[in-house]
Design an enzyme around this catalytic site. Structure first.
Site, PDB file in Angstrom:
ATOM      1  N   SER A   1       0.820  -1.211   0.000  1.00  0.00           N
ATOM      2  CA  SER A   1       0.000   0.000   0.000  1.00  0.00           C
ATOM      3  C   SER A   1       0.855   1.262   0.000  1.00  0.00           C
ATOM      4  O   SER A   1       0.501   2.267  -0.637  1.00  0.00           O
ATOM      5  CB  SER A   1      -0.983  -0.001   1.177  1.00  0.00           C
ATOM      6  OG  SER A   1      -0.301   0.069   2.415  1.00  0.00           O
ATOM      7  N   ASN A   2       1.998   1.240   0.682  1.00  0.00           N
ATOM      8  CA  ASN A   2       2.886   2.399   0.616  1.00  0.00           C
ATOM      9  C   ASN A   2       3.511   2.522  -0.767  1.00  0.00           C
ATOM     10  O   ASN A   2       3.702   3.635  -1.270  1.00  0.00           O
ATOM     11  CB  ASN A   2       3.971   2.317   1.689  1.00  0.00           C
ATOM     12  CG  ASN A   2       3.546   2.986   2.983  1.00  0.00           C
ATOM     13  OD1 ASN A   2       3.114   4.122   2.992  1.00  0.00           O
ATOM     14  ND2 ASN A   2       3.660   2.257   4.082  1.00  0.00           N
TER      15      ASN A   2
ATOM     16  N   ARG B   1      12.693  -7.895   5.123  1.00  0.00           N
ATOM     17  CA  ARG B   1      13.968  -8.608   5.194  1.00  0.00           C
ATOM     18  C   ARG B   1      14.998  -7.673   5.822  1.00  0.00           C
ATOM     19  O   ARG B   1      15.044  -6.490   5.496  1.00  0.00           O
ATOM     20  CB  ARG B   1      14.461  -9.002   3.797  1.00  0.00           C
ATOM     21  CG  ARG B   1      13.556  -9.939   3.040  1.00  0.00           C
ATOM     22  CD  ARG B   1      13.840 -11.383   3.368  1.00  0.00           C
ATOM     23  NE  ARG B   1      15.117 -11.815   2.818  1.00  0.00           N
ATOM     24  CZ  ARG B   1      15.647 -13.009   3.076  1.00  0.00           C
ATOM     25  NH1 ARG B   1      15.031 -13.862   3.879  1.00  0.00           N
ATOM     26  NH2 ARG B   1      16.800 -13.368   2.543  1.00  0.00           N
TER      27      ARG B   1
ATOM     28  N   ASP C   1      16.682   0.615  11.951  1.00  0.00           N
ATOM     29  CA  ASP C   1      15.842   1.824  11.993  1.00  0.00           C
ATOM     30  C   ASP C   1      16.581   2.990  12.640  1.00  0.00           C
ATOM     31  O   ASP C   1      16.006   3.779  13.379  1.00  0.00           O
ATOM     32  CB  ASP C   1      14.527   1.542  12.739  1.00  0.00           C
ATOM     33  CG  ASP C   1      13.717   0.434  12.077  1.00  0.00           C
ATOM     34  OD1 ASP C   1      13.677   0.393  10.837  1.00  0.00           O
ATOM     35  OD2 ASP C   1      13.135  -0.393  12.802  1.00  0.00           O
TER      36      ASP C   1
ATOM     37  N   ARG D   1      21.965 -14.570   1.883  1.00  0.00           N
ATOM     38  CA  ARG D   1      21.292 -13.263   1.838  1.00  0.00           C
ATOM     39  C   ARG D   1      21.982 -12.313   0.861  1.00  0.00           C
ATOM     40  O   ARG D   1      21.326 -11.587   0.119  1.00  0.00           O
ATOM     41  CB  ARG D   1      21.260 -12.632   3.233  1.00  0.00           C
ATOM     42  CG  ARG D   1      20.230 -13.250   4.155  1.00  0.00           C
ATOM     43  CD  ARG D   1      20.210 -12.528   5.498  1.00  0.00           C
ATOM     44  NE  ARG D   1      19.127 -13.022   6.324  1.00  0.00           N
ATOM     45  CZ  ARG D   1      17.914 -12.502   6.382  1.00  0.00           C
ATOM     46  NH1 ARG D   1      17.620 -11.466   5.621  1.00  0.00           N
ATOM     47  NH2 ARG D   1      16.988 -13.015   7.168  1.00  0.00           N
TER      48      ARG D   1
ATOM     49  N   HIS E   1       8.909   3.688   8.728  1.00  0.00           N
ATOM     50  CA  HIS E   1       8.782   2.846   9.928  1.00  0.00           C
ATOM     51  C   HIS E   1       7.596   3.336  10.749  1.00  0.00           C
ATOM     52  O   HIS E   1       7.424   4.544  10.932  1.00  0.00           O
ATOM     53  CB  HIS E   1      10.067   2.929  10.748  1.00  0.00           C
ATOM     54  CG  HIS E   1      10.029   2.074  11.976  1.00  0.00           C
ATOM     55  ND1 HIS E   1      10.137   0.698  11.923  1.00  0.00           N
ATOM     56  CD2 HIS E   1       9.869   2.392  13.278  1.00  0.00           C
ATOM     57  CE1 HIS E   1      10.054   0.217  13.147  1.00  0.00           C
ATOM     58  NE2 HIS E   1       9.885   1.218  13.987  1.00  0.00           N
TER      59      HIS E   1
ATOM     60  N   ASN F   1      13.391   4.379   4.015  1.00  0.00           N
ATOM     61  CA  ASN F   1      12.407   3.428   4.529  1.00  0.00           C
ATOM     62  C   ASN F   1      11.364   4.200   5.329  1.00  0.00           C
ATOM     63  O   ASN F   1      11.615   5.304   5.799  1.00  0.00           O
ATOM     64  CB  ASN F   1      13.113   2.411   5.448  1.00  0.00           C
ATOM     65  CG  ASN F   1      12.162   1.361   5.996  1.00  0.00           C
ATOM     66  OD1 ASN F   1      11.354   0.802   5.257  1.00  0.00           O
ATOM     67  ND2 ASN F   1      12.256   1.080   7.284  1.00  0.00           N
TER      68      ASN F   1
ATOM     69  N   SER G   1       7.755   7.370  10.721  1.00  0.00           N
ATOM     70  CA  SER G   1       8.977   8.107  10.391  1.00  0.00           C
ATOM     71  C   SER G   1       9.538   7.602   9.075  1.00  0.00           C
ATOM     72  O   SER G   1       9.595   6.394   8.841  1.00  0.00           O
ATOM     73  CB  SER G   1      10.048   7.895  11.478  1.00  0.00           C
ATOM     74  OG  SER G   1       9.558   8.203  12.764  1.00  0.00           O
TER      75      SER G   1
ATOM     76  N   ALA H   1      -1.568   7.689   7.717  1.00  0.00           N
ATOM     77  CA  ALA H   1      -0.586   8.773   7.811  1.00  0.00           C
ATOM     78  C   ALA H   1       0.657   8.452   6.986  1.00  0.00           C
ATOM     79  O   ALA H   1       1.251   9.350   6.361  1.00  0.00           O
ATOM     80  CB  ALA H   1      -0.209   9.004   9.270  1.00  0.00           C
TER      81      ALA H   1
END
Length: 198
Positions: A19-20, A98, A152, A72, A116, A114, A143, A180
């Site tokens: 959705s973002n 991830r 983060d 990874r 958060h 990113n 944020s 938001a």
């Protein structure tokens, strides 16, 4: 997408609904937007965001982490190659579930952001809404931050605050914070890209 020389090309990494990612893409369709979304990549083949990206006219690709076992960095090297082949200049993480290795984080240092769901530096990591409620906080929020090797921990580029109501549940608070996020993330990405263009 219609590219112009003044627009930076953004790659978005997702793992789920996206959705973002949709909010970022919809902003890119506005004529005053300083970025185009060049590619959406999901590490999960069944991520609903893949179909959403394609419906919005954005190239979408699956790079399944399970194909790489415990490697990874090998997974990220494939992602990195796809982003660079698409001409991406900035990465936006949008529900990408991830933990990234230094290979990708350092390779895109200062060019990866990113969102958060907390008012960082409060509540890095998971279960942010429950933690805020259990602490008795009056506000939660979200944020946008630069991605670094710390969890983060990168520079915060913008925040939106959401009141915690007396009758809130984790789900109701999460829903308002997500709304938001959909406002904050496109604005922060556009501002970030404009700074990069100057």
């Amino acid at each position: 997408m219609t590219d112009s020389p003044a627009r930076l090309r953004v790659g978005i990494l997702i793992s789920g609904q996206g959705s973002n990612m949709e909010a970022l893409v919809r902003r890119s369709l506005e004529p005053d937007c300083p970025y185009d979304v060049a590619l959406v990549i999901s590490n999960r083949p069944k991520a609903a965001g893949l179909a959403a990206a394609e419906a919005l006219g954005v190239a979408a690709r699956i790079i399944d982490h399970s194909d790489f076992g415990q490697d990874r960095e090998g997974h990220e090297r494939t992602i990195d190659a796809a982003l660079r082949a698409a001409g991406c200049q900035v990465i936006a993480l949008a529900g990408y579930m991830r933990i990234l290795t230094p290979f990708l984080v350092e390779g895109w240092s200062g060019r990866m952001i990113n969102i958060h769901p907390s008012l960082l530096p409060n509540y890095p990591g998971l279960d942010t809404h429950r933690r805020a409620m259990e602490a008795g906080d009056a506000e939660a929020g979200c944020s946008v931050h630069l991605v670094t090797t710390g969890l983060d921990a990168g520079t915060v580029l913008g925040q939106a605050r959401v009141a915690i109501l007396p009758d809130d549940t984790v789900a109701s608070l999460a829903g308002r914070v997500l709304a938001a996020e959909h406002q904050l993330y496109p604005q922060c990405l556009a501002d970030f890209v404009r700074t990069a263009l100057t």
